[in-house]
Scaffold this motif. Structure first.
Motif, PDB file in Angstrom:
ATOM      1  N   UNK A  26      10.148 -81.174 -60.359  1.00 42.05           N
ATOM      2  CA  UNK A  26       8.729 -81.065 -60.062  1.00 42.05           C
ATOM      3  C   UNK A  26       8.516 -80.500 -58.670  1.00 42.05           C
ATOM      4  N   UNK A  27       9.351 -80.897 -57.724  1.00 44.91           N
ATOM      5  CA  UNK A  27       9.249 -80.364 -56.368  1.00 44.91           C
ATOM      6  C   UNK A  27       9.509 -78.852 -56.390  1.00 44.91           C
ATOM      7  N   UNK A  28      10.477 -78.412 -57.161  1.00 47.01           N
ATOM      8  CA  UNK A  28      10.783 -76.983 -57.241  1.00 47.01           C
ATOM      9  C   UNK A  28       9.621 -76.205 -57.849  1.00 47.01           C
ATOM     10  N   UNK A  29       8.954 -76.758 -58.860  1.00 41.27           N
ATOM     11  CA  UNK A  29       7.819 -76.077 -59.469  1.00 41.27           C
ATOM     12  C   UNK A  29       6.675 -75.966 -58.470  1.00 41.27           C
ATOM     13  N   UNK A  30       6.391 -77.032 -57.741  1.00 34.61           N
ATOM     14  CA  UNK A  30       5.341 -76.982 -56.722  1.00 34.61           C
ATOM     15  C   UNK A  30       5.690 -75.970 -55.642  1.00 34.61           C
ATOM     16  N   UNK A  31       6.959 -75.924 -55.256  1.00 35.46           N
ATOM     17  CA  UNK A  31       7.399 -74.980 -54.235  1.00 35.46           C
ATOM     18  C   UNK A  31       7.234 -73.540 -54.729  1.00 35.46           C
ATOM     19  N   UNK A  32       7.589 -73.294 -55.988  1.00 34.95           N
ATOM     20  CA  UNK A  32       7.478 -71.941 -56.538  1.00 34.95           C
ATOM     21  C   UNK A  32       6.019 -71.538 -56.700  1.00 34.95           C
ATOM     22  N   UNK A  33       5.173 -72.456 -57.154  1.00 30.97           N
ATOM     23  CA  UNK A  33       3.753 -72.136 -57.332  1.00 30.97           C
ATOM     24  C   UNK A  33       3.055 -71.892 -55.998  1.00 30.97           C
ATOM     25  N   UNK A  34       3.564 -72.488 -54.953  1.00 31.77           N
ATOM     26  CA  UNK A  34       2.948 -72.342 -53.643  1.00 31.77           C
ATOM     27  C   UNK A  34       3.412 -71.116 -52.886  1.00 31.77           C
ATOM     28  N   UNK A  35       4.228 -70.277 -53.471  1.00 28.12           N
ATOM     29  CA  UNK A  35       4.745 -69.099 -52.782  1.00 28.12           C
ATOM     30  C   UNK A  35       3.601 -68.154 -52.424  1.00 28.12           C
TER      31      UNK A  35
END
Length: 85
Positions: A10-19
């Motif tokens: 979930x942290x990785x998805x949030x990080x990717x969406x926030x790019x």
């Protein structure tokens, strides 16, 4: 899969969406390259590819449907009339 892996995912998805910068898809890159050399011709909004052939009159369709219904009623009446009691 453990709960820690779910949190990490979930942290990785949030990080990717926030790019800040998102790379376009392969199709978008292909079309951009193709259109740079040969831009597409302008098209009217929802252009109709071929003219529509004229349809039969709505009265013709209505007459066919009512004729079929009348034929079924007559056929059922005839069968009912001939059936022995």
């Amino acid at each position: 899969m453990s709960e820690r892996d779910d949190d990490q995912r979930e942290f990785d998805i949030k990080w990717a969406d926030g790019a800040e910068h998102k790379e376009p898809s392969a199709r978008a890159r292909m079309l951009a390259a193709r259109w740079k050399e040969n831009p597409p011709a302008p098209q009217p909004f929802r252009a109709d590819p071929d003219p529509v052939k004229p349809r039969r009159s709505s009265w013709t369709s209505t007459a066919v449907v009512l004729g079929c219904v009348a034929a079924v009623i007559v056929l059922l009446g005839y069968v009912n009339f001939r059936a022995p009691y």
